[in-house]
Scaffold this active site. Structure first.
Site, short mmCIF file in Angstrom:
data_model
loop_
_atom_site.label_atom_id
_atom_site.label_comp_id
_atom_site.label_asym_id
_atom_site.label_seq_id
_atom_site.Cartn_x
_atom_site.Cartn_y
_atom_site.Cartn_z
N ASN A 10 2.66 -12.07 7.44
CA ASN A 10 2.05 -12.01 8.77
C ASN A 10 0.57 -12.32 8.73
O ASN A 10 -0.10 -12.08 7.72
CB ASN A 10 2.15 -10.58 9.35
CG ASN A 10 3.55 -10.20 9.77
OD1 ASN A 10 4.41 -11.06 9.96
ND2 ASN A 10 3.78 -8.90 9.92
N ASN A 179 8.76 6.55 4.53
CA ASN A 179 7.88 7.64 4.91
C ASN A 179 8.71 8.72 5.61
O ASN A 179 9.90 8.56 5.83
CB ASN A 179 6.68 7.15 5.74
CG ASN A 179 7.09 6.59 7.08
OD1 ASN A 179 8.10 6.98 7.67
ND2 ASN A 179 6.31 5.65 7.60
N GLY A 215 2.08 11.08 3.73
CA GLY A 215 0.72 11.02 4.28
C GLY A 215 -0.23 11.87 3.46
O GLY A 215 -0.24 11.81 2.23
N ASP A 239 -9.49 2.27 6.85
CA ASP A 239 -8.37 1.53 7.44
C ASP A 239 -7.12 1.81 6.59
O ASP A 239 -7.05 1.39 5.44
CB ASP A 239 -8.71 0.02 7.43
CG ASP A 239 -7.60 -0.83 8.06
OD1 ASP A 239 -6.56 -0.27 8.45
OD2 ASP A 239 -7.80 -2.05 8.16
N THR A 241 -4.17 0.70 7.09
CA THR A 241 -3.14 -0.35 7.18
C THR A 241 -2.80 -0.86 5.78
O THR A 241 -3.69 -1.25 5.03
CB THR A 241 -3.65 -1.54 8.03
OG1 THR A 241 -4.26 -1.03 9.20
CG2 THR A 241 -2.52 -2.48 8.38
N GLY A 244 0.77 2.25 2.57
CA GLY A 244 2.15 2.49 2.12
C GLY A 244 2.67 1.31 1.28
O GLY A 244 3.40 1.50 0.30
N ASP A 245 2.27 0.11 1.67
CA ASP A 245 2.70 -1.08 0.90
C ASP A 245 2.07 -1.09 -0.48
O ASP A 245 2.70 -1.48 -1.47
CB ASP A 245 2.31 -2.36 1.66
CG ASP A 245 2.94 -2.42 3.05
OD1 ASP A 245 4.06 -1.92 3.20
OD2 ASP A 245 2.30 -2.95 3.96
#
Ligand code: RIB
Length: 302
Positions: A10, A179, A215, A239, A241, A244-245
């Protein structure tokens, strides 16, 4: 072990906002940036930075050059990525002052992955290899079936959860990395308590190794023989974003390299702590050297 990541690519359009817009409200973003992202691409970059041999497969549009460049620069093999007529997938991401986000994705070329393309790519891999999937491309259920048929180690990060997950035979998955929210949805429970949630997931997916991210409460690992808990490394979030990846990529690189689950979880936790201090999903993923240093510094403080 070669790792094939059949996943999304993306372009992330990131808006920093004072607060998320309410229904009917118009807000002004503090700033704007475009970054490489997609759960697939982020996980491939994390795997490569952690030292794994990773091949990324998936589809981009004519505007996808920037995505291929970033993967190549990180050492990811891009031989199998196909260009389709559709524009590349993109995400609209709002990041608030606490570094938390709200994400809307538009699938674009990620929706052009077909069963015949999956067959072509899988022909280059075998039982000694790992197949990693997330839920941002078309025909994920077909890929799970075929990966299992070939005897590959099938890893699924069921993110984002949507109706298409119901078509997937998750009993064919060897590792489920998810998650808490995803865990509750898959287990069909409201349980807030982690042990209860883990128990429900184990009942439902007895053949899978489970890696559950929690988390600020860390993460846990369960493989039927042992359950491990890993805390977070201290970090001030700019940030989140792609955190998790980053965790997923570092954990799997560790597992593929033969590290113990406890070691792999620790590296993953350190890597994701560094990533949240930086802007951009893929851009924020640290090198192995940085992760090693983070762990050393924490050890010295202990
Ligand atoms: O996990 C973060 C990713 O989710 C972003 O990079 C965005 O593209 C979406 O896929």
């Amino acid at each position: 072990m070669k790792i094939l990541n059949l996943g999304s690519l993306n372009i992330d359009r990131v808006y920093r906002v004072e607060h998320y817009a309410e229904t009917g409200e118009t807000i002004q973003a503090r700033d704007y940036g475009e970054f490489c992202g997609g759960k697939g691409l982020n996980q491939s970059i994390a795997l490569a930075r952690a030292g794994a041999e990773v091949f990324h497969a998936g589809c981009v549009g004519p505007d996808g050059g920037i995505l291929l460049e970033m993967l190549t620069a990180a050492g990811v093999r891009t031989d199998f990525i196909q260009e389709s007529g559709e524009r590349s997938g993109h995400a609209v991401i709002q990041v608030n002052p606490d570094g938390q986000n709200k994400i809307t994705i538009f699938r674009g070329a990620n929706g052009d992955v077909t069963p015949s393309y999956i067959d072509e790519v899988l022909a280059h891999f075998g039982p000694a290899d790992m197949l990693l999937l997330q839920n941002e491309i078309s025909h994920v259920s077909y890929a799970i079936d075929k990966g299992r048929e070939k005897g590959m180690t099938v890893v699924f990060n069921p993110s984002p959860i949507n109706d298409s997950i119901a078509q997937c035979d998750l009993q064919k998955v060897d590792y489920l990395i998810l998650n808490e929210v995803e865990g509750r949805q898959l287990a069909g429970t409201d349980a807030e308590d982690v042990q209860t949630l883990l128990g429900k997931l184990q009942e439902k997916f007895p053949g899978a190794v489970l890696v559950l991210t929690l988390g600020s409460r860390g993460s846990c690992y369960a493989d039927g023989e042992e359950i491990l808990y890993q805390g977070i490394f201290p970090s001030k979030a700019v940030d989140t974003t792609g955190a998790g990846d980053t965790f997923t990529g570092y954990f799997l690189a560790g597992a593929a390299a033969g590290r113990t689950p406890a070691e792999a979880m620790k590296y993953a936790a350190a890597a994701s702590a560094i990533s949240v201090r930086r802007r951009g999903a893929a851009l924020g993923i640290p090198s192995f050297g940085e992760v090693f240093q983070e762990m050393q510094q924490l050890r010295e403080k202990e």
